[in-house]
Design a protein around this motif. Sequence first.
Motif, mmCIF file in Angstrom:
data_model
loop_
_atom_site.group_PDB
_atom_site.id
_atom_site.type_symbol
_atom_site.label_atom_id
_atom_site.label_comp_id
_atom_site.label_asym_id
_atom_site.label_seq_id
_atom_site.Cartn_x
_atom_site.Cartn_y
_atom_site.Cartn_z
ATOM 1 N N HIS A 25 0.962 -1.107 0.065
ATOM 2 C CA HIS A 25 -0.052 0.033 0.039
ATOM 3 C C HIS A 25 0.917 1.204 0.009
ATOM 4 O O HIS A 25 2.029 1.119 0.238
ATOM 5 N N TYR A 54 -8.871 5.966 -0.878
ATOM 6 C CA TYR A 54 -8.933 4.839 -1.698
ATOM 7 C C TYR A 54 -10.270 4.623 -2.034
ATOM 8 O O TYR A 54 -11.346 4.933 -1.142
ATOM 9 N N ALA A 77 0.312 1.311 -11.668
ATOM 10 C CA ALA A 77 -1.232 1.623 -12.436
ATOM 11 C C ALA A 77 -1.360 2.915 -12.752
ATOM 12 O O ALA A 77 -1.175 3.874 -11.975
ATOM 13 N N GLU A 106 -4.401 5.238 -14.023
ATOM 14 C CA GLU A 106 -5.866 5.100 -14.260
ATOM 15 C C GLU A 106 -6.433 6.352 -14.929
ATOM 16 O O GLU A 106 -5.855 7.398 -14.570
ATOM 17 N N ALA A 142 -0.792 4.410 -9.050
ATOM 18 C CA ALA A 142 -0.871 3.778 -7.808
ATOM 19 C C ALA A 142 0.747 2.864 -8.265
ATOM 20 O O ALA A 142 0.756 2.199 -9.321
ATOM 21 N N HIS A 175 -2.059 -3.586 -8.538
ATOM 22 C CA HIS A 175 -3.339 -2.945 -8.511
ATOM 23 C C HIS A 175 -4.539 -3.593 -9.076
ATOM 24 O O HIS A 175 -4.498 -4.573 -9.815
ATOM 25 N N ASN A 176 -5.716 -3.513 -8.585
ATOM 26 C CA ASN A 176 -7.078 -4.166 -8.913
ATOM 27 C C ASN A 176 -7.261 -4.150 -10.320
ATOM 28 O O ASN A 176 -7.712 -5.296 -10.930
#
Length: 402
Positions: free
Chosen positions: A83, A160, A266, A268, A288, A292-293
């Motif tokens: 994180h 977040y 990442a 976005e 990020a 990452h998701n």
Amino acid sequence: MTKASGPLRAEGGFPVVGIIGGGQLARMSQQPAIALSLTLSVLAESETASAALVVPHAPVGDHTDLETVRSFASDVDVVTFDHEHVPPEVISALLADGHPVHPGPDALLHAQDKIVMRRRLTDLGIPCPRWTAATTAEEVTAFGDEVGWPVIAKTPRGGYDGKGVRRIGSAGEVAEWLEAVGQDGPMREGVLLEEAVAFTRELAVMVARSPSGQAATWPVVETVQTDGVCTEVLAPAPGLDDDLATTIGEAALRVAGELGVTGVMAVELFEVTDPRTGAPAYLVNELAMRPHNSGHWSIDGAVTSQFEQHLRAVLDLPLGDPSARQEWTVMANVLGGEHPDLYPTYRHLMARDPGLKIHLYGKGVRPGRKLGHVTVTGDGDLEALRERARHAADYLQGVIDE
Ligand code: ADP
């Protein structure tokens, strides 16, 4: 590379990778670590943290406490993160102690502070929403009057999953909003204000970069958010203009290089329509610097997953091939819902769809909490794949019962 001096020295010269934070990202790193014979150690929040349940060494400690982090780092060969909440001064102290840390504090700051990120990307000429940093109600009002209401306000640090993001509908709401965030809270440092982007959809691209400068990107994906939380990822983003995909990949590589990112990042993005040309274009939303998701699809869908690539990158090993294995991969997040225990859902799901891949993170069920994800890969009919992934996520969550 300095060798870990503590009790974790691994057999055969294989390094020990220390991950600060014991969440699901550290947990999912264990699988490629097994294959590569790397040893992981995580500095976990608790003995039952998601990664602490599967990683061989998981001391429990406070990631904001310098001595705790220092002692953790002295047992590993390289330090990385689950994180973005480790204070920059703690990371700088590790570097000063001689511990390799990836990403380093100067790069990571751009993922920790959204105002720092906006300023730097703007300096680099990377397209961003129109923005400003405001500290007073008058500045908020002036910005909204300039770019048009509503505006999006973001606390620069610590947000977040949409927490810390707020839509301010009109000048009249500013006073109410200031009260809600607290004059002594985030407003003290300044709040990031952005125009509310009329995006056609949200996109993301993952990039990996190693300390020696090798870099690679995965295909650009579409991310679908519900109430500020990512619920679905389509890899690659269906129908994305080829030139735009190339431009986005190049921008991600450039940002990674300019910021000196090491590990995976990442980016976005918002897909927008250029008002002058009508052509598809992009704006960067945020960065990020960790798995990452939006990259979870790569576990089942790419030759090299983001988790393996992150381990390779932080160890300065040659990077793996990020290409997709099949035409489509659909990932759906599993959020906490009705079922307190998800295991009883397996029998039905596995029987119904043998191609389905279930990934759960060992976390207790709480409403809305990210508990895991499912993936489906295939060629041809994307909508059919989406339907399978959606069905499985809904069934695990207890939204449907057949
Ligand atoms: P977090 O750090 O909490 O993930 P983000 O900056 O990614 O916050 O914002 C969360 C979501 O809010 C985004 O995925 C997007 O849907 C929406 N959002 C953020 N910024 C804007 C903007 N400038 N215009 C329109 N929507 C936005």
